[in-house]
Design a protein around this motif. Sequence first.
Motif, short mmCIF file in Angstrom:
data_model
loop_
_atom_site.label_atom_id
_atom_site.label_comp_id
_atom_site.label_asym_id
_atom_site.label_seq_id
_atom_site.Cartn_x
_atom_site.Cartn_y
_atom_site.Cartn_z
N LEU A 97 -14.11 14.00 15.98
CA LEU A 97 -12.83 14.23 14.99
C LEU A 97 -11.43 13.81 15.51
CD1 LEU A 97 -13.39 18.05 13.81
CD2 LEU A 97 -13.71 15.87 12.45
N ALA A 98 -11.50 13.82 16.86
CA ALA A 98 -10.09 13.09 17.60
C ALA A 98 -10.06 11.90 17.17
CB ALA A 98 -10.09 13.79 18.97
N GLU A 99 -11.39 11.22 17.88
CA GLU A 99 -11.34 9.44 17.62
C GLU A 99 -11.23 9.27 16.11
OE1 GLU A 99 -14.44 6.10 19.13
OE2 GLU A 99 -15.13 8.34 19.14
N CYS A 100 -11.50 10.00 15.06
CA CYS A 100 -11.50 9.46 13.78
C CYS A 100 -10.08 9.90 13.29
CB CYS A 100 -12.36 10.38 12.91
SG CYS A 100 -14.24 10.11 13.02
N ALA A 101 -9.38 10.65 13.73
CA ALA A 101 -8.08 10.85 13.41
C ALA A 101 -7.00 10.39 14.18
CB ALA A 101 -7.86 12.41 13.44
N HIS A 102 -7.39 9.79 15.37
CA HIS A 102 -6.37 9.10 16.39
C HIS A 102 -5.49 10.31 16.85
CE1 HIS A 102 -8.23 5.30 15.03
NE2 HIS A 102 -7.82 5.67 13.67
N ALA A 103 -5.75 11.33 16.85
CA ALA A 103 -4.96 12.38 17.45
C ALA A 103 -5.79 13.35 18.37
CB ALA A 103 -4.19 13.05 16.36
N PRO A 104 -5.20 14.24 19.28
CA PRO A 104 -6.11 15.28 19.78
C PRO A 104 -6.52 16.33 18.90
CG PRO A 104 -4.06 14.63 20.96
CD PRO A 104 -3.84 14.07 19.81
N VAL A 105 -7.67 16.71 19.06
CA VAL A 105 -8.27 17.86 18.20
C VAL A 105 -8.74 18.90 19.40
CG1 VAL A 105 -9.91 18.84 16.69
CG2 VAL A 105 -9.03 16.54 16.50
N ARG A 106 -7.81 20.10 19.22
CA ARG A 106 -8.57 21.09 20.08
C ARG A 106 -9.65 22.13 19.57
NH1 ARG A 106 -2.98 23.35 23.61
NH2 ARG A 106 -2.58 21.16 24.75
N GLU A 107 -9.32 22.84 18.52
CA GLU A 107 -10.16 23.45 17.87
C GLU A 107 -9.95 23.66 16.43
OE1 GLU A 107 -10.99 27.74 19.00
OE2 GLU A 107 -10.13 27.17 21.20
N VAL A 108 -11.25 23.57 15.78
CA VAL A 108 -11.16 23.53 14.23
C VAL A 108 -12.07 24.47 13.91
CG1 VAL A 108 -10.48 21.01 13.98
CG2 VAL A 108 -12.77 21.57 14.10
N GLU A 109 -12.36 25.11 12.58
CA GLU A 109 -13.42 25.31 11.94
C GLU A 109 -13.65 24.68 10.57
OE1 GLU A 109 -12.59 29.53 10.86
OE2 GLU A 109 -11.06 28.90 9.14
N LEU A 110 -14.91 24.74 10.37
CA LEU A 110 -15.71 24.22 9.08
C LEU A 110 -15.08 25.17 7.84
CD1 LEU A 110 -19.05 23.06 10.15
CD2 LEU A 110 -16.92 21.56 10.11
N THR A 111 -14.46 24.98 7.08
CA THR A 111 -13.54 25.43 5.88
C THR A 111 -14.34 26.38 5.00
OG1 THR A 111 -11.95 23.80 6.25
CG2 THR A 111 -11.73 25.58 4.58
N ARG A 112 -15.56 25.80 4.51
CA ARG A 112 -16.18 26.46 3.66
C ARG A 112 -17.81 26.55 3.79
NH1 ARG A 112 -15.24 23.87 -2.21
NH2 ARG A 112 -16.85 25.78 -2.84
N PRO A 113 -18.46 27.58 3.82
CA PRO A 113 -20.04 27.91 4.17
C PRO A 113 -21.06 26.87 3.47
CG PRO A 113 -19.25 29.86 3.20
CD PRO A 113 -18.17 29.09 3.26
#
Length: 275
Positions: A97-113
């Motif tokens: 995700l960080a590579e795709c966004a060109h920005a650091p990504v620490r923690e995320v959650e997938l929003t919908r099940p």
Amino acid sequence: MKPRGRVQMLRCALDGVEATAAHTTHAFARHSHDRFGIGVVVAGGQRSASGRGPVEARAKDVITVNPGEVHDGSPLDEHGRAWRMLYFEPSLVYATLAECAHAPVREVELTRPVLNDPQLSACFTRLYSVAVSAANERAGFDDLACEEALLALFAHVGRHHATPLTPEREHIGPIVRARSRIDDDPASSATLADLAAEAGMSRFQLLRSFAHEVGLPPHAYRMQRRVALARRLIASGTALADAAACAGFSDQSHMTRAFVRLLGITPASYAGAVR
């Protein structure tokens, strides 16, 4: 003990990714995974109590799960359901995700099940095909195709289906201490009284608070952590009987019953896929 229908672990060409293919009427008990899960229902339907609310998923829907999210799953009818699933190590997800966004990504959650997103479904199917199908057909791997498909999937996920988590100050509460005792040594035969003493509570208070905060009672949580430990041991080449003993099961049959109940597969099937 055999699952009703078939849940199959498949070889995968990507490090940090596990894959399953299933067609089953098996009802899965409440459990969680250490990884992110993304998949597609290919037939039938499923009802589940997700950490993000009760949901139903049907053919062509994309299904997701976050690490540590307690959920279950049962078929909508007697015909069961079929799905394809990929489970991703969190570090791989954050890095991609960080590579795709060109920005650091620490923690995320997938929003919908459950998602009805044809583009996401197509991205998943492409990745599953190049990383899993080719591997199990013993064809030559195409690393470039795998990398492209992985980036395409998470570029779409990052834009549309991932929510950054706000870091919270760590609070070492009584239930965290009790859970950490299980995490540190799942094979231990610690009693409810031992865990209650660790938390500074009565047994009844510990049982009620643990189930509320964790989503599972202590015994079920420890069983899940024992299965996770056994999976790591089996993946590293440990013999099944030895893995059962090291993970705290009374014997190999006990381990097999726990695997089937939580994962829908036997330890022998898992070993065949990851070794």
